[in-house]
Scaffold this motif. Structure first.
Motif, PDB file in Angstrom:
ATOM      1  N   ASP A 109       0.822  -1.212   0.000  1.00  0.00           N
ATOM      2  CA  ASP A 109       0.000   0.000   0.000  1.00  0.00           C
ATOM      3  C   ASP A 109       0.855   1.260   0.000  1.00  0.00           C
ATOM      4  O   ASP A 109       0.445   2.292  -0.518  1.00  0.00           O
ATOM      5  N   VAL A 110       2.042   1.187   0.594  1.00  0.00           N
ATOM      6  CA  VAL A 110       2.944   2.339   0.595  1.00  0.00           C
ATOM      7  C   VAL A 110       3.308   2.706  -0.837  1.00  0.00           C
ATOM      8  O   VAL A 110       3.323   3.883  -1.203  1.00  0.00           O
ATOM      9  N   LEU A 111       3.566   1.704  -1.664  1.00  0.00           N
ATOM     10  CA  LEU A 111       3.899   1.959  -3.065  1.00  0.00           C
ATOM     11  C   LEU A 111       2.682   2.450  -3.842  1.00  0.00           C
ATOM     12  O   LEU A 111       2.799   3.320  -4.705  1.00  0.00           O
ATOM     13  N   VAL A 112       1.514   1.909  -3.511  1.00  0.00           N
ATOM     14  CA  VAL A 112       0.284   2.324  -4.193  1.00  0.00           C
ATOM     15  C   VAL A 112      -0.011   3.793  -3.909  1.00  0.00           C
ATOM     16  O   VAL A 112      -0.398   4.542  -4.808  1.00  0.00           O
ATOM     17  N   HIS A 113       0.195   4.221  -2.676  1.00  0.00           N
ATOM     18  CA  HIS A 113      -0.112   5.601  -2.292  1.00  0.00           C
ATOM     19  C   HIS A 113       1.023   6.581  -2.585  1.00  0.00           C
ATOM     20  O   HIS A 113       0.849   7.787  -2.403  1.00  0.00           O
ATOM     21  N   ASN A 114       2.170   6.073  -2.999  1.00  0.00           N
ATOM     22  CA  ASN A 114       3.320   6.917  -3.314  1.00  0.00           C
ATOM     23  C   ASN A 114       3.892   6.490  -4.669  1.00  0.00           C
ATOM     24  O   ASN A 114       4.884   5.754  -4.726  1.00  0.00           O
ATOM     25  N   PRO A 115       3.282   6.925  -5.754  1.00  0.00           N
ATOM     26  CA  PRO A 115       3.728   6.484  -7.080  1.00  0.00           C
ATOM     27  C   PRO A 115       5.198   6.794  -7.374  1.00  0.00           C
ATOM     28  O   PRO A 115       5.839   6.063  -8.121  1.00  0.00           O
ATOM     29  N   GLN A 116       5.741   7.850  -6.776  1.00  0.00           N
ATOM     30  CA  GLN A 116       7.150   8.172  -7.031  1.00  0.00           C
ATOM     31  C   GLN A 116       8.073   7.095  -6.454  1.00  0.00           C
ATOM     32  O   GLN A 116       9.108   6.780  -7.047  1.00  0.00           O
ATOM     33  N   TRP A 118       7.161   3.910  -6.169  1.00  0.00           N
ATOM     34  CA  TRP A 118       6.950   2.785  -7.080  1.00  0.00           C
ATOM     35  C   TRP A 118       7.760   2.973  -8.359  1.00  0.00           C
ATOM     36  O   TRP A 118       8.379   2.033  -8.863  1.00  0.00           O
ATOM     37  N   HIS A 119       7.774   4.181  -8.894  1.00  0.00           N
ATOM     38  CA  HIS A 119       8.503   4.451 -10.133  1.00  0.00           C
ATOM     39  C   HIS A 119       9.994   4.138  -9.954  1.00  0.00           C
ATOM     40  O   HIS A 119      10.610   3.516 -10.813  1.00  0.00           O
ATOM     41  N   ARG A 120      10.558   4.576  -8.840  1.00  0.00           N
ATOM     42  CA  ARG A 120      11.985   4.308  -8.593  1.00  0.00           C
ATOM     43  C   ARG A 120      12.255   2.808  -8.467  1.00  0.00           C
ATOM     44  O   ARG A 120      13.238   2.306  -8.998  1.00  0.00           O
ATOM     45  N   LEU A 121      11.391   2.115  -7.729  1.00  0.00           N
ATOM     46  CA  LEU A 121      11.568   0.674  -7.553  1.00  0.00           C
ATOM     47  C   LEU A 121      11.419  -0.056  -8.878  1.00  0.00           C
ATOM     48  O   LEU A 121      12.242  -0.922  -9.219  1.00  0.00           O
ATOM     49  N   GLU A 122      10.401   0.278  -9.638  1.00  0.00           N
ATOM     50  CA  GLU A 122      10.161  -0.405 -10.916  1.00  0.00           C
ATOM     51  C   GLU A 122      11.312  -0.184 -11.897  1.00  0.00           C
ATOM     52  O   GLU A 122      11.752  -1.112 -12.577  1.00  0.00           O
ATOM     53  N   LYS A 123      11.810   1.031 -11.948  1.00  0.00           N
ATOM     54  CA  LYS A 123      12.917   1.356 -12.857  1.00  0.00           C
ATOM     55  C   LYS A 123      14.157   0.521 -12.523  1.00  0.00           C
ATOM     56  O   LYS A 123      14.783  -0.072 -13.405  1.00  0.00           O
ATOM     57  N   SER A 124      14.488   0.440 -11.246  1.00  0.00           N
ATOM     58  CA  SER A 124      15.657  -0.344 -10.838  1.00  0.00           C
ATOM     59  C   SER A 124      15.414  -1.839 -11.000  1.00  0.00           C
ATOM     60  O   SER A 124      16.340  -2.585 -11.337  1.00  0.00           O
ATOM     61  N   ALA A 125      14.190  -2.293 -10.742  1.00  0.00           N
ATOM     62  CA  ALA A 125      13.872  -3.715 -10.897  1.00  0.00           C
ATOM     63  C   ALA A 125      13.991  -4.131 -12.361  1.00  0.00           C
ATOM     64  O   ALA A 125      14.449  -5.243 -12.656  1.00  0.00           O
ATOM     65  N   ARG A 126      13.592  -3.261 -13.253  1.00  0.00           N
ATOM     66  CA  ARG A 126      13.752  -3.560 -14.688  1.00  0.00           C
ATOM     67  C   ARG A 126      15.227  -3.717 -15.042  1.00  0.00           C
ATOM     68  O   ARG A 126      15.598  -4.585 -15.817  1.00  0.00           O
ATOM     69  N   ARG A 127      16.058  -2.852 -14.451  1.00  0.00           N
ATOM     70  CA  ARG A 127      17.496  -2.937 -14.701  1.00  0.00           C
ATOM     71  C   ARG A 127      18.047  -4.264 -14.160  1.00  0.00           C
ATOM     72  O   ARG A 127      18.857  -4.922 -14.812  1.00  0.00           O
ATOM     73  N   SER A 128      17.589  -4.670 -12.981  1.00  0.00           N
ATOM     74  CA  SER A 128      18.028  -5.950 -12.409  1.00  0.00           C
ATOM     75  C   SER A 128      17.615  -7.116 -13.293  1.00  0.00           C
ATOM     76  O   SER A 128      18.385  -8.052 -13.511  1.00  0.00           O
TER      77      SER A 128
END
Length: 163
Positions: A109-116, A118-128
């Protein structure tokens, strides 16, 4: 950047604990059984409840994500993720593990309520994933991404009056 709802969640936890403590003390005083020892017991119970209810403060930066509780901070390298998975339980926290063995558990829910965040996590996860490090977790990330898209669409419909 950090969870912008964290301060409100802490205030809500304090209110809940304060209401419980006041109710317990009021009942004890009303029944005529209040003593200092019982008051100390109720205070200890309230503090224990606060430890359980107090949310972790999640923050993120370039290629890192941290979760800070009252006594400890855990930090991972998001560009070196090897595992992302949901844990069993009622709240189903998300556990992230990096190549160095560091792990963080956060409420999705923290990621859902804070899209910024989520964006940082998703960007780095894609790189991984592109580097071949993220071996376990593509499904969990897709599930979380679908939830983020659903919440975003609902917010757009709500703002536009089409809900």
């Amino acid at each position: 950047m950090h969870d912008h709802r964290w301060a409100q969640d802490v205030k809500d936890s304090v209110r809940c604990v304060g209401a419980l403590l006041a109710l317990l003390l009021l009942i004890d005083c009303g029944s005529g059984r209040f003593t200092l020892l019982r008051g100390a017991l109720w205070l200890a119970l309230a503090l224990l409840l606060f430890l359980v209810l107090c949310p972790a403060r999640v923050s993120a930066g370039e290629n890192w994500l941290a979760s800070r509780r009252l006594l400890r901070e855990r930090r991972i390298r998001t560009d070196l993720l090897v595992s992302v998975r949901y844990l069993d339980g009622v709240s189903q926290p998300l556990r992230l593990l990096d190549a160095f063995g560091a792990r963080v558990e956060i409420d999705p829910d923290v990621l859902v309520h804070n899209p910024q965040l989520w964006h940082r996590l998703e960007k780095s996860a894609r790189r991984s994933a592109a580097d071949g490090l993220l071996l376990c977790g593509q499904t969990a990330l897709r599930r979380l991404s679908a939830r983020m898209d659903r919440e975003c669409a609902l917010a757009v419909f709500k703002v536009s009056g089409l809900e």
